[in-house]
Write a protein that holds these residues in place. Structure first.
Motif, PDB file in Angstrom:
ATOM      1  N   ASP A  79       0.838  -1.185   0.000  1.00 47.51           N
ATOM      2  CA  ASP A  79       0.000   0.000   0.000  1.00 47.51           C
ATOM      3  C   ASP A  79       0.880   1.243   0.000  1.00 47.51           C
ATOM      4  O   ASP A  79       2.099   1.166   0.207  1.00 47.51           O
ATOM      5  N   VAL A  80       0.254   2.394  -0.244  1.00 42.75           N
ATOM      6  CA  VAL A  80       0.893   3.703  -0.071  1.00 42.75           C
ATOM      7  C   VAL A  80       0.139   4.402   1.049  1.00 42.75           C
ATOM      8  O   VAL A  80      -1.069   4.637   0.937  1.00 42.75           O
ATOM      9  N   LEU A  81       0.829   4.708   2.137  1.00 44.36           N
ATOM     10  CA  LEU A  81       0.201   5.260   3.325  1.00 44.36           C
ATOM     11  C   LEU A  81       0.686   6.680   3.578  1.00 44.36           C
ATOM     12  O   LEU A  81       1.800   7.054   3.192  1.00 44.36           O
ATOM     13  N   VAL A  82      -0.153   7.453   4.251  1.00 45.85           N
ATOM     14  CA  VAL A  82       0.182   8.809   4.666  1.00 45.85           C
ATOM     15  C   VAL A  82       0.286   8.828   6.187  1.00 45.85           C
ATOM     16  O   VAL A  82      -0.638   8.407   6.888  1.00 45.85           O
ATOM     17  N   SER A  83       1.418   9.298   6.691  1.00 45.02           N
ATOM     18  CA  SER A  83       1.637   9.410   8.129  1.00 45.02           C
ATOM     19  C   SER A  83       1.257  10.805   8.600  1.00 45.02           C
ATOM     20  O   SER A  83       1.553  11.803   7.932  1.00 45.02           O
ATOM     21  N   ASP A  84       0.623  10.880   9.775  1.00 42.17           N
ATOM     22  CA  ASP A  84       0.221  12.179  10.326  1.00 42.17           C
ATOM     23  C   ASP A  84       1.384  12.861  11.040  1.00 42.17           C
ATOM     24  O   ASP A  84       1.280  13.285  12.195  1.00 42.17           O
ATOM     25  N   ALA A  85       2.484  13.009  10.335  1.00 41.82           N
ATOM     26  CA  ALA A  85       3.703  13.567  10.922  1.00 41.82           C
ATOM     27  C   ALA A  85       3.530  15.013  11.366  1.00 41.82           C
ATOM     28  O   ALA A  85       4.257  15.488  12.250  1.00 41.82           O
ATOM     29  N   SER A  86       2.597  15.736  10.760  1.00 43.18           N
ATOM     30  CA  SER A  86       2.434  17.153  11.075  1.00 43.18           C
ATOM     31  C   SER A  86       2.019  17.386  12.521  1.00 43.18           C
ATOM     32  O   SER A  86       2.121  18.510  13.019  1.00 43.18           O
ATOM     33  N   ARG A  87       1.542  16.356  13.215  1.00 48.35           N
ATOM     34  CA  ARG A  87       1.238  16.492  14.642  1.00 48.35           C
ATOM     35  C   ARG A  87       2.492  16.757  15.448  1.00 48.35           C
ATOM     36  O   ARG A  87       2.412  17.266  16.576  1.00 48.35           O
ATOM     37  N   ARG A  88       3.658  16.396  14.872  1.00 55.03           N
ATOM     38  CA  ARG A  88       4.901  16.487  15.626  1.00 55.03           C
ATOM     39  C   ARG A  88       5.944  17.395  14.990  1.00 55.03           C
ATOM     40  O   ARG A  88       6.801  17.922  15.695  1.00 55.03           O
ATOM     41  N   THR A  89       5.910  17.541  13.678  1.00 53.17           N
ATOM     42  CA  THR A  89       7.017  18.236  13.023  1.00 53.17           C
ATOM     43  C   THR A  89       6.569  18.877  11.714  1.00 53.17           C
ATOM     44  O   THR A  89       5.536  18.492  11.148  1.00 53.17           O
ATOM     45  N   THR A  90       7.377  19.819  11.249  1.00 58.23           N
ATOM     46  CA  THR A  90       7.187  20.386   9.916  1.00 58.23           C
ATOM     47  C   THR A  90       8.140  19.747   8.912  1.00 58.23           C
ATOM     48  O   THR A  90       8.138  20.120   7.742  1.00 58.23           O
ATOM     49  N   ALA A  91       8.974  18.816   9.382  1.00 62.34           N
ATOM     50  CA  ALA A  91       9.969  18.177   8.516  1.00 62.34           C
ATOM     51  C   ALA A  91       9.297  17.377   7.408  1.00 62.34           C
ATOM     52  O   ALA A  91       8.152  16.926   7.540  1.00 62.34           O
TER      53      ALA A  91
END
Length: 421
Positions: A232-244
């Protein structure tokens, strides 16, 4: 032959095997020099002067915290592992619960892990303040504390299980435990590589399938062209922690998936995202995860065999208050020795990693045939992630796991001048 000497010989043989695998598997020459020689790396990587100064200021504010945390962590491990203090903590932690050796292992490792984390916690908090100040971190302090707690708990549980199996083998096979433990340590590395994406990653991020569309189609096609089956191709909710910005391919076999940060989807055009994902697919194509797992397994086995030699040295055991290698009071010493060995191996690990990352860059360029997007993407990553484009040589030698931005831009320029099929 004594068991102690046999352990040392096996450790030496495994160490030689490790060196041979590293020497053979590492791509020391990634791209032959194009006509006219390689492109000199521009220290600024073509970035605006203001951005370079901002990245250098961020690094200057963060590097001391990294070094202090490293010294504090290793110093605490040394204080607990080379004196009787650590042994006392292990026994006292288990005393209210009967004091059995299994209880000593799990509660002792828990106490040692929490203590080590608390010692470095103020420095970690300062580093988080720096990331907030420069806009790299978006975490509130509640989420930060939750992340620290979860990471510490996971590390403690995994370490406790590994050390419990270690002591169980010592007690079951007093003469040959180091040989069995070497095999178990290698097995832990292999199993961990398979379980990490399905067990540990969800502890910190939520993942949703990338909606159907041109980007998803292109990423799946890119994987197919690279000969990499992905689930699959997944999207991680990284924006909760970082702008990287980041993306990666994780898992083995049926668990393999492409993961992109949600920040990446918001900030970069599709062609630059494809370049990043092509780089990550390059790691799979070149079997970097499998090779890394093999290297890690050999290293773990060699270290365990070496422990078999060290922990049969009576003066050392007497110094830390342990009666034998199967005594849980030896655990602080084991943790210190493993931490010290990991630190000593860091420069070699990163030297190999930089070459492996360069080869993945080559795969990205070969796959996309778009060096311009690659260069723009590298500059954008450096800008958003506040990467120093040309860090001090000593720092890059010891801590640099990737080529610098300046080196990657020059590499793409070399690729453009090379006659690549």
């Amino acid at each position: 032959m004594s068991a102690r000497r046999a352990a040392l010989i096996v450790a030496a043989v495994l160490g030689v095997a490790l060196v041979v695998v590293v020497a053979v598997a590492t791509p020391w020459v990634v791209l032959p020099d194009p006509p006219g020689g390689s492109t000199p790396a521009d220290p600024g990587a073509g970035l605006p002067g203001a951005q370079i100064r901002r990245a250098e200021a961020f690094a200057a504010a963060l590097r001391p915290a990294s070094l202090i945390s490293l010294v504090l962590g290793l110093g605490t491990a040394a204080a607990l592992g080379t004196t009787r203090l650590g042994a006392r903590l292990v026994t006292r932690a288990a005393a209210p619960f009967g004091g059995g050796w299994v209880v000593q292992v799990f509660l002792g490792v828990g106490v040692l892990s929490v203590l080590g984390r608390l010692v470095t916690l103020p420095v970690s908090a300062h580093a988080e303040v720096v990331r907030h100040r420069y806009g790299l971190s978006t975490r509130g302090w509640g989420l930060w504390l939750r992340d620290v707690s979860v990471a510490t708990a996971i590390s403690a549980v995994v370490t406790a299980f590994a050390l419990w199996s270690f002591l169980w083998l010592v007690r079951r096979a007093p003469r040959t435990w180091w040989a069995w433990s070497a095999g178990v340590a290698a097995g832990f590395v292999v199993v961990g590589s398979f379980l990490y994406p399905v067990v540990f990653e969800p502890a910190f991020n939520r993942f949703e399938p990338l909606p159907a569309g041109e980007l998803r189609t292109d990423l799946l096609a890119l994987a197919e062209e690279s000969g990499v089956p992905v689930r699959d191709v997944l999207v991680s909710d990284a924006s909760r922690r970082t702008t990287a910005l980041n993306a990666y391919v994780s898992g083995l076999g049926a668990t393999r998936r492409i993961v992109v940060y949600d920040t990446l989807l918001e900030e970069l055009p599709d062609e630059q995202i494809e370049s990043i994902v092509a780089h990550e697919l390059g790691h799979v194509v070149n079997r970097d995860v499998l090779t890394g797992t093999l290297i890690g397994a050999l290293g773990a086995a060699a270290a365990t065999a070496l422990l078999g030699w060290l922990l049969s040295w009576t003066p050392l055991l007497r110094r830390v208050g342990a009666e034998g290698p199967g005594d849980p009071r030896v655990l602080p010493l084991v943790l210190f020795l493993l931490g010290g060995a990991s630190l000593l191996a860091t420069p070699l690990q990163n030297a190999v990693s930089r070459q492996v990352e360069a080869r993945a860059d080559l795969h990205a360029l070969d796959s996309t045939r778009d060096p311009e997007s690659f260069v723009v993407m590298q500059r954008r990553l450096a800008t958003t992630n506040l990467s120093d484009p040309d860090p001090p040589g000593a720092w890059q030698w010891f801590f640099g796991s990737h080529p610098t931005t300046a080196q990657r831009v020059a590499f793409a320029q070399d690729w453009a001048r090379a006659d690549r099929p």
